[in-house]
Design a protein around this motif. Structure first.
Motif, mmCIF file in Angstrom:
data_model
loop_
_atom_site.group_PDB
_atom_site.id
_atom_site.type_symbol
_atom_site.label_atom_id
_atom_site.label_comp_id
_atom_site.label_asym_id
_atom_site.label_seq_id
_atom_site.Cartn_x
_atom_site.Cartn_y
_atom_site.Cartn_z
ATOM 1 N N LYS A 1 0.848 -1.213 0.000
ATOM 2 C CA LYS A 1 0.000 0.000 0.000
ATOM 3 C C LYS A 1 0.874 1.250 0.000
ATOM 4 C CE LYS A 1 -4.287 -1.392 2.254
ATOM 5 N NZ LYS A 1 -4.837 -1.535 3.601
ATOM 6 N N GLU B 1 1.990 2.047 -3.433
ATOM 7 C CA GLU B 1 0.883 2.662 -4.197
ATOM 8 C C GLU B 1 0.748 4.141 -3.832
ATOM 9 O OE1 GLU B 1 -0.995 1.481 -6.693
ATOM 10 O OE2 GLU B 1 0.450 -0.174 -6.538
ATOM 11 N N LEU B 2 0.853 4.393 -2.524
ATOM 12 C CA LEU B 2 0.737 5.776 -2.039
ATOM 13 C C LEU B 2 1.855 6.638 -2.638
ATOM 14 C CD1 LEU B 2 -0.911 7.530 -0.024
ATOM 15 C CD2 LEU B 2 0.780 6.950 1.725
ATOM 16 N N LYS C 1 3.418 6.135 -5.486
ATOM 17 C CA LYS C 1 3.136 6.351 -6.916
ATOM 18 C C LYS C 1 2.094 7.443 -7.113
ATOM 19 C CE LYS C 1 3.760 1.761 -8.824
ATOM 20 N NZ LYS C 1 2.878 0.662 -9.254
ATOM 21 N N GLU C 2 1.091 7.410 -6.225
ATOM 22 C CA GLU C 2 -0.001 8.393 -6.307
ATOM 23 C C GLU C 2 0.528 9.801 -5.975
ATOM 24 O OE1 GLU C 2 -3.350 7.031 -3.848
ATOM 25 O OE2 GLU C 2 -3.504 9.117 -3.172
ATOM 26 N N ARG C 3 1.413 9.858 -4.973
ATOM 27 C CA ARG C 3 1.855 11.166 -4.505
ATOM 28 C C ARG C 3 2.960 11.808 -5.357
ATOM 29 N NH1 ARG C 3 2.401 10.658 2.034
ATOM 30 N NH2 ARG C 3 0.181 10.776 2.553
ATOM 31 N N GLU D 1 2.147 14.627 -7.479
ATOM 32 C CA GLU D 1 1.595 15.732 -6.667
ATOM 33 C C GLU D 1 2.716 16.498 -5.953
ATOM 34 O OE1 GLU D 1 -2.611 13.351 -5.860
ATOM 35 O OE2 GLU D 1 -1.323 13.785 -4.149
#
Ligand code: S3P
Length: 174
Positions: free
Chosen positions: A132, A135-136, A138-140, A143
């Protein structure tokens, strides 16, 4: 000090924001504050406990309160932040935003090579599940990039090297 602005350090958990901040205060006139440390002293309990006892939303509200205080009351200061603090809407009004970047696997390697590795992992609720966490990350990543004024690649560099590079780039940015 190059200007009156704060420097605000953002980046993923374990990337070395605290270590770089400690080097900066050794080699410059900056003093530093850390948003997680402020929260822990406000609450008199650890971030881990706050997540367990109150949940993440409560923690994010404390970050919001701190972001407003930083914007209104703090200047000439180096501010290191928790990995999710970059989402604060007023981030850019607090100071020059510096993103410390490194690939996820290198960050993990850095944490695991620390003498207190298991403590470092345990104290971060969002690192409990590494799948997880990736994933976090990659998402951030996009940003963090989008909000940064300056990006420093910290991979395979010492905290002191990063600190020197950061101060140089902040000066050029002024
Ligand atoms: C978080 C990072 C942590 C801490 C909290 C949430 C995040 O700080 O603020 O566990 O959302 O990435 P560090 O980046 O200092 O580990």
């Amino acid at each position: 000090m190059p200007n009156n602005k704060n420097i605000i350090l953002i980046g993923f958990m374990g990337v070395g924001k605290g270590s770089v901040a400690r080097e900066i205060i050794k080699i410059s006139e900056y003093m530093s504050v850390d948003t997680d440390d402020l929260i822990e002293s406000m609450e008199n309990r650890t971030v881990k406990k706050i997540f367990e006892q109150e949940g993440e939303a409560y923690f994010r509200n404390l970050e919001k309160k701190i972001s407003l205080w930083l914007e209104n009351c703090v200047k000439n200061t180096l501010i290191s932040t928790g990995g999710g603090f970059y989402k604060q809407e007023n981030l850019k009004d607090i100071g020059v935003v510096v993103f410390l970047n490194s690939p996820f696997d290198k960050i993990l390697k850095r944490i695991k090579s620390h003498p207190n590795a298991s403590k470092k992992l345990k104290k971060r609720p969002l690192l409990n599940d590494l799948k997880k966490a990736k994933e976090l990350y990659k998402e951030r990543l996009p940003e963090y990039m989008a909000v940064a004024d300056i990006v420093i690649d910290v991979t395979d560099k010492s905290a002191l090297e990063c600190a020197k590079e950061l101060l140089k780039k902040v000066k050029e940015h002024a």
